[in-house]
Design a protein around this motif. Structure first.
Motif, PDB file in Angstrom:
ATOM      1  N   THR A 198      88.042  44.844 -79.013  1.00 56.53           N
ATOM      2  CA  THR A 198      87.518  46.065 -78.408  1.00 56.53           C
ATOM      3  C   THR A 198      88.409  46.535 -77.262  1.00 56.53           C
ATOM      4  N   GLY A 199      88.934  45.582 -76.493  1.00 59.36           N
ATOM      5  CA  GLY A 199      89.789  45.945 -75.372  1.00 59.36           C
ATOM      6  C   GLY A 199      91.089  46.592 -75.803  1.00 59.36           C
ATOM      7  N   PHE A 200      91.739  46.022 -76.807  1.00 59.11           N
ATOM      8  CA  PHE A 200      93.012  46.572 -77.283  1.00 59.11           C
ATOM      9  C   PHE A 200      92.790  47.957 -77.889  1.00 59.11           C
ATOM     10  N   SER A 201      91.693  48.115 -78.629  1.00 58.95           N
ATOM     11  CA  SER A 201      91.364  49.420 -79.213  1.00 58.95           C
ATOM     12  C   SER A 201      91.058  50.450 -78.130  1.00 58.95           C
ATOM     13  N   LEU A 202      90.308  50.043 -77.112  1.00 55.80           N
ATOM     14  CA  LEU A 202      89.951  50.947 -76.020  1.00 55.80           C
ATOM     15  C   LEU A 202      91.190  51.458 -75.291  1.00 55.80           C
ATOM     16  N   LEU A 203      92.241  50.654 -75.282  1.00 51.72           N
ATOM     17  CA  LEU A 203      93.499  51.041 -74.647  1.00 51.72           C
ATOM     18  C   LEU A 203      94.412  51.817 -75.597  1.00 51.72           C
ATOM     19  N   GLY A 204      93.909  52.128 -76.794  1.00 52.41           N
ATOM     20  CA  GLY A 204      94.656  52.954 -77.733  1.00 52.41           C
ATOM     21  C   GLY A 204      95.468  52.205 -78.756  1.00 52.41           C
ATOM     22  N   GLY A 205      95.420  50.861 -78.756  1.00 51.36           N
ATOM     23  CA  GLY A 205      96.217  50.066 -79.678  1.00 51.36           C
ATOM     24  C   GLY A 205      95.446  49.642 -80.912  1.00 51.36           C
ATOM     25  N   HIS A 206      96.126  48.901 -81.792  1.00 47.45           N
ATOM     26  CA  HIS A 206      95.536  48.483 -83.064  1.00 47.45           C
ATOM     27  C   HIS A 206      95.513  46.960 -83.155  1.00 47.45           C
ATOM     28  N   PRO A 207      94.313  46.336 -83.167  1.00 41.58           N
ATOM     29  CA  PRO A 207      94.222  44.882 -83.307  1.00 41.58           C
ATOM     30  C   PRO A 207      94.172  44.459 -84.769  1.00 41.58           C
ATOM     31  N   CYS A 208      94.852  43.361 -85.088  1.00 39.37           N
ATOM     32  CA  CYS A 208      94.866  42.812 -86.453  1.00 39.37           C
ATOM     33  C   CYS A 208      94.366  41.372 -86.391  1.00 39.37           C
ATOM     34  N   PHE A 209      93.217  41.107 -87.009  1.00 39.80           N
ATOM     35  CA  PHE A 209      92.587  39.798 -86.955  1.00 39.80           C
ATOM     36  C   PHE A 209      93.026  38.952 -88.137  1.00 39.80           C
ATOM     37  N   LEU A 210      93.507  37.733 -87.868  1.00 39.44           N
ATOM     38  CA  LEU A 210      94.020  36.835 -88.894  1.00 39.44           C
ATOM     39  C   LEU A 210      93.260  35.516 -88.853  1.00 39.44           C
ATOM     40  N   THR A 211      92.541  35.205 -89.927  1.00 36.24           N
ATOM     41  CA  THR A 211      91.777  33.965 -90.025  1.00 36.24           C
ATOM     42  C   THR A 211      92.676  32.844 -90.537  1.00 36.24           C
ATOM     43  N   PRO A 212      92.181  31.592 -90.533  1.00 34.21           N
ATOM     44  CA  PRO A 212      92.969  30.507 -91.132  1.00 34.21           C
ATOM     45  C   PRO A 212      93.301  30.755 -92.598  1.00 34.21           C
ATOM     46  N   GLN A 213      92.442  31.504 -93.286  1.00 34.59           N
ATOM     47  CA  GLN A 213      92.725  31.816 -94.685  1.00 34.59           C
ATOM     48  C   GLN A 213      93.865  32.823 -94.811  1.00 34.59           C
ATOM     49  N   ASP A 214      94.013  33.663 -93.799  1.00 34.54           N
ATOM     50  CA  ASP A 214      95.096  34.646 -93.817  1.00 34.54           C
ATOM     51  C   ASP A 214      96.422  34.037 -93.396  1.00 34.54           C
ATOM     52  N   ILE A 215      96.365  33.188 -92.384  1.00 36.82           N
ATOM     53  CA  ILE A 215      97.600  32.632 -91.828  1.00 36.82           C
ATOM     54  C   ILE A 215      97.331  31.202 -91.374  1.00 36.82           C
ATOM     55  N   HIS A 216      97.744  30.257 -92.156  1.00 39.38           N
ATOM     56  CA  HIS A 216      97.543  28.844 -91.849  1.00 39.38           C
ATOM     57  C   HIS A 216      98.828  28.329 -91.222  1.00 39.38           C
ATOM     58  N   LEU A 217      98.838  28.285 -89.884  1.00 44.64           N
ATOM     59  CA  LEU A 217     100.056  27.979 -89.149  1.00 44.64           C
ATOM     60  C   LEU A 217     100.694  26.675 -89.618  1.00 44.64           C
ATOM     61  N   GLY A 218     101.958  26.762 -89.975  1.00 46.62           N
ATOM     62  CA  GLY A 218     102.724  25.592 -90.340  1.00 46.62           C
ATOM     63  C   GLY A 218     102.428  25.026 -91.707  1.00 46.62           C
ATOM     64  N   VAL A 219     101.559  25.697 -92.495  1.00 46.91           N
ATOM     65  CA  VAL A 219     101.203  25.198 -93.820  1.00 46.91           C
ATOM     66  C   VAL A 219     101.695  26.162 -94.894  1.00 46.91           C
ATOM     67  N   ASN A 220     101.090  27.342 -94.961  1.00 50.06           N
ATOM     68  CA  ASN A 220     101.549  28.334 -95.940  1.00 50.06           C
ATOM     69  C   ASN A 220     102.960  28.808 -95.637  1.00 50.06           C
ATOM     70  N   GLU A 221     103.287  28.825 -94.357  1.00 49.05           N
ATOM     71  CA  GLU A 221     104.599  29.262 -93.899  1.00 49.05           C
ATOM     72  C   GLU A 221     104.885  28.533 -92.607  1.00 49.05           C
ATOM     73  N   SER A 222     106.131  28.202 -92.359  1.00 45.04           N
ATOM     74  CA  SER A 222     106.455  27.467 -91.135  1.00 45.04           C
ATOM     75  C   SER A 222     106.089  28.308 -89.910  1.00 45.04           C
ATOM     76  N   THR A 223     105.786  27.631 -88.810  1.00 47.17           N
ATOM     77  CA  THR A 223     105.452  28.334 -87.576  1.00 47.17           C
ATOM     78  C   THR A 223     106.635  29.166 -87.096  1.00 47.17           C
ATOM     79  N   THR A 224     107.839  28.667 -87.303  1.00 48.82           N
ATOM     80  CA  THR A 224     109.044  29.421 -86.939  1.00 48.82           C
ATOM     81  C   THR A 224     109.112  30.733 -87.702  1.00 48.82           C
ATOM     82  N   ASP A 225     108.886  30.678 -89.007  1.00 45.54           N
ATOM     83  CA  ASP A 225     108.947  31.895 -89.814  1.00 45.54           C
ATOM     84  C   ASP A 225     107.824  32.859 -89.440  1.00 45.54           C
TER      85      ASP A 225
END
Length: 334
Positions: A97-124
């Protein structure tokens, strides 16, 4: 007894320009702090002047947008990637809500969307998000995941919570206390509960701001053991604070932890030992064994103001890290 005393050497800003809920100017203020491009992993990396600046920007935005009804689109055209390995109410809602209120666009990523270090390396992941977003907020299990992201990203990384630290919660707590007491310097805060990430972040910041810290934890394998008597910790304190005794990932330890923390519930009896102006904080969600209803729903409790200030302080932080915005309202009295 352990008590972390504040140091007068941290008095870096004038403390004559803001009274609780009332702005007043005494002299022109020259702002010299610029945090644009920095990451925010732990308050250990920020000095008193920088923390105070974030709180000032947060109070400024709250005044202009909530109380004056202004539209302040400081983040228009920008986007934030929000990585959540752990569930959340306040962190997700305040950031989205805060980022939107300031005019920006928030993108929410769950573990199913982005599994850090598993589906793709954390570096990538860090490199990809650096080309798609302007800033990342990550709520993770391991603090090392944040450090890895920050190492390989070319955009700021915000710690939305890790096993070691919860710095955005402390910003909300500090703004809440600033609003209530009118100044932070000289307060005494007593932590009664588990030695966890919130306490670690208090330890990284309070002494810099002139706040004394007392800590009471049970005699068990806690990382931080200073006092074992809650009454001793509460005595003459301005602020009583606790948090969950069973953090996410510790569910198997619940029975033993509840036994270890027997007698640590904050009640009006606990408060009777504190300073006459004592208040209560809790980062939520709250369980009844941690604090009883008499305290939690009393006029002493600042927990719902504290929860709302999660929004204004994360907004202030994101504005500081992404812009060179100068507050339009007078500096706070610290």
């Amino acid at each position: 007894m352990f008590m972390l005393k504040s140091s007068k050497s941290y008095s870096l800003l004038s403390n004559k320009c803001f009274q609780s809920r009332n702005f007043r100017v005494n002299r022109p203020i020259l702002n010299t702090v610029n945090l644009k491009g920095r990451s925010f992993l732990t308050l250990k990396d920020y000095n008193a002047e920088e923390i105070q600046h974030i709180l000032w920007v947060s109070a400024d935005l709250k005044h202009r947008m909530k109380h004056m009804g202004e539209y302040v689109p400081l983040l228009q055209g920008k986007s934030i990637a929000m990585i959540f390995e752990k569930r959340s109410t306040r962190t997700r809602m305040s950031t989205e809500t805060g980022f939107s209120l300031l005019g920006g666009h928030p993108c929410f990523l769950t573990p199913q969307d982005i599994h850090l270090g598993v589906n793709e390396s954390t570096t990538d992941t860090a490199r990809v998000l650096s080309g798609l977003a302007d800033i990342v907020l990550a709520r993770v299990y391991s603090h090392s995941s944040l450090e890895h992201l920050d190492k390989d990203a070319s955009i700021p990384i915000i710690n939305g919570l890790s096993d070691l630290y919860h710095p955005i919660q402390i910003l909300a707590d500090l703004l809440t206390l600033q609003e209530h007491y009118g100044s932070l310097r000289g307060l005494t805060l007593s932590w009664i509960g588990d030695g966890n990430n919130v306490l670690h972040s208090f330890m990284m910041s309070l002494a810099k701001l002139g706040i004394d810290l007392k800590v009471a934890t049970p005699k068990f394998g806690s990382k931080l053991q200073f006092l074992t008597d809650p009454a001793e910790a509460a005595r003459d304190s301005n602020v009583l604070v606790t948090d969950t005794w069973v953090s996410m990932g510790q569910e198997e330890e619940k029975k033993k932890r509840l036994q270890d923390f027997h007698g640590y519930q904050i009640t009006m009896q606990t408060g009777s030992l504190a300073a006459p102006d004592w208040t209560f904080l809790h980062c939520l969600p709250r369980k009844a064994e941690e604090v009883n209803d008499d305290v939690f729903y009393s006029s002493r409790s600042l927990v719902f103001k504290e929860a709302e200030n999660r929004k204004w302080t994360i907004m202030g932080l994101m504005v500081c890290l992404l812009t060179d915005y100068k507050p339009q309202t007078p500096k706070l009295r610290f």
